[in-house]
Scaffold this motif. Structure first.
Motif, short mmCIF file in Angstrom:
data_model
loop_
_atom_site.label_atom_id
_atom_site.label_comp_id
_atom_site.label_asym_id
_atom_site.label_seq_id
_atom_site.Cartn_x
_atom_site.Cartn_y
_atom_site.Cartn_z
N VAL A 194 -3.50 9.52 3.66
CA VAL A 194 -4.30 8.71 2.74
C VAL A 194 -3.53 7.42 2.52
N ILE A 195 -4.20 6.29 2.71
CA ILE A 195 -3.59 4.98 2.48
C ILE A 195 -4.32 4.32 1.33
N SER A 196 -3.55 3.78 0.39
CA SER A 196 -4.16 3.11 -0.77
C SER A 196 -4.27 1.61 -0.51
N SER A 197 -4.98 0.94 -1.41
CA SER A 197 -5.01 -0.52 -1.39
C SER A 197 -3.68 -1.02 -1.94
N ARG A 198 -3.42 -2.31 -1.84
CA ARG A 198 -2.18 -2.88 -2.36
C ARG A 198 -2.05 -2.71 -3.87
N CYS A 199 -3.16 -2.71 -4.57
CA CYS A 199 -3.14 -2.55 -6.02
C CYS A 199 -2.98 -1.09 -6.41
N PRO A 239 0.84 -1.20 0.00
CA PRO A 239 0.00 0.00 0.00
C PRO A 239 0.88 1.25 0.00
N LEU A 240 0.32 2.32 -0.52
CA LEU A 240 0.99 3.62 -0.52
C LEU A 240 0.42 4.43 0.63
N ALA A 241 1.29 4.92 1.50
CA ALA A 241 0.87 5.77 2.62
C ALA A 241 1.29 7.19 2.28
N VAL A 242 0.29 8.04 2.01
CA VAL A 242 0.55 9.42 1.59
C VAL A 242 0.31 10.34 2.78
N PHE A 243 1.37 10.97 3.26
CA PHE A 243 1.29 11.94 4.34
C PHE A 243 1.29 13.32 3.70
N ALA A 255 3.70 23.96 -5.29
CA ALA A 255 2.64 23.94 -6.31
C ALA A 255 2.18 22.51 -6.58
N GLU A 256 3.12 21.59 -6.77
CA GLU A 256 2.76 20.18 -7.03
C GLU A 256 2.09 19.56 -5.81
N GLY A 257 2.58 19.88 -4.63
CA GLY A 257 1.99 19.36 -3.40
C GLY A 257 0.57 19.86 -3.20
N LYS A 258 0.34 21.11 -3.51
CA LYS A 258 -1.01 21.68 -3.39
C LYS A 258 -1.96 20.99 -4.37
N ARG A 259 -1.46 20.72 -5.58
CA ARG A 259 -2.28 20.03 -6.58
C ARG A 259 -2.64 18.61 -6.11
N LEU A 260 -1.66 17.90 -5.56
CA LEU A 260 -1.91 16.55 -5.05
C LEU A 260 -2.85 16.56 -3.85
N ALA A 261 -2.65 17.51 -2.94
CA ALA A 261 -3.53 17.60 -1.76
C ALA A 261 -4.97 17.85 -2.21
N THR A 262 -5.14 18.71 -3.19
CA THR A 262 -6.48 18.98 -3.72
C THR A 262 -7.06 17.73 -4.36
N ALA A 263 -6.25 17.02 -5.12
CA ALA A 263 -6.71 15.78 -5.77
C ALA A 263 -7.13 14.73 -4.74
N PHE A 264 -6.40 14.66 -3.64
CA PHE A 264 -6.74 13.71 -2.57
C PHE A 264 -7.89 14.21 -1.71
N GLY A 265 -8.16 15.49 -1.76
CA GLY A 265 -9.24 16.05 -0.94
C GLY A 265 -8.87 16.18 0.53
N VAL A 266 -7.57 16.29 0.81
CA VAL A 266 -7.09 16.42 2.19
C VAL A 266 -6.05 17.54 2.22
N GLU A 267 -6.31 18.57 3.01
CA GLU A 267 -5.36 19.68 3.11
C GLU A 267 -4.14 19.26 3.92
N GLU A 268 -4.37 18.48 4.96
CA GLU A 268 -3.31 17.93 5.79
C GLU A 268 -3.84 16.64 6.38
N GLY A 269 -3.07 15.56 6.29
CA GLY A 269 -3.53 14.29 6.83
C GLY A 269 -2.85 13.11 6.17
N ALA A 297 -7.96 3.23 0.78
CA ALA A 297 -8.43 2.46 1.92
C ALA A 297 -8.81 3.38 3.07
N LEU A 298 -8.02 4.45 3.26
CA LEU A 298 -8.23 5.37 4.38
C LEU A 298 -7.97 6.79 3.92
N LYS A 299 -8.83 7.69 4.37
CA LYS A 299 -8.61 9.13 4.18
C LYS A 299 -8.82 9.75 5.55
#
Length: 189
Positions: free
Chosen positions: A99-104, A41-45, A83-97, A109-111
């Protein structure tokens, strides 16, 4: 007896070798490719500043969480001040926090919005690193909220029709004629 002692020594050595802090990836595309290739899984902080991941975990990274991230995840830090981080945060819908993905890598899995308490972090990381966990929906926690319904309307003042939970617009008329006086029926369910 000797076998049990030897096994305990091997487990202790393996735990001692596992780093207590992850090797942070900062490139989303590369982290995603690595996660899929390694079936992890990808853990995005998502945080602010150079080491904003510390704020996401409410201070310093707990040792057990760091070990789990190092061995069972691809850990990505997104600096939302860029700029790239702000774009990704917006795409994930989380300003700070977090996001964990599934293995695929195809599902979230978690926001989790905001700082994740240390005990919760270890629990989430343990849960979603398990090989047998099946992700079918996104677990939402912290300050992560579902977006408010959006109403689009061609009625005067946008006030005819019905807003149904989930954000879908249902016209309150048939055949193009409103059933409400002056076309203004704010029927919100």
């Amino acid at each position: 007896m000797l076998t049990t002692t030897f096994a305990a020594v091997l487990v202790s050595a393996a735990l001692a070798e596992a780093p207590s802090a992850p090797a942070w990836e900062t490139n989303y595309a590369r982290a995603s490719e690595t996660a899929v290739a390694q079936r992890k899984p990808l853990a995005v902080f998502i945080g602010h500043g150079e080491s904003g991941y510390n704020r996401v975990v409410g201070g310093n990274m707990p040792t057990e969480a760091g070990r789990l991230l190092s061995t069972s995840y691809v850990a990505l830090y997104v600096n939302a001040d860029t700029a790239e981080g702000k774009r990704l945060a917006t795409a994930f819908g989380v300003e700070e926090g977090l996001v964990i993905s599934s293995r695929c890598g195809n599902l979230q899995a978690l926001k989790y919005g905001g700082a994740v308490p240390a005990l919760d972090l270890a629990s989430y990381l343990t849960k979603y690193s398990a090989a047998d966990v099946a992700v079918t929906t996104t677990e939402r926690a912290g300050t992560a909220v579902v977006a408010a319904p959006v109403v689009t309307s061609s009625c005067a003042n946008g006030r005819c029709g019905t807003v149904v939970t989930g954000g879908y617009y249902t016209p309150a008329y048939t055949g193009g004629v409103s059933s409400c006086p002056n076309g203004r029926c704010p029927n919100v369910r």
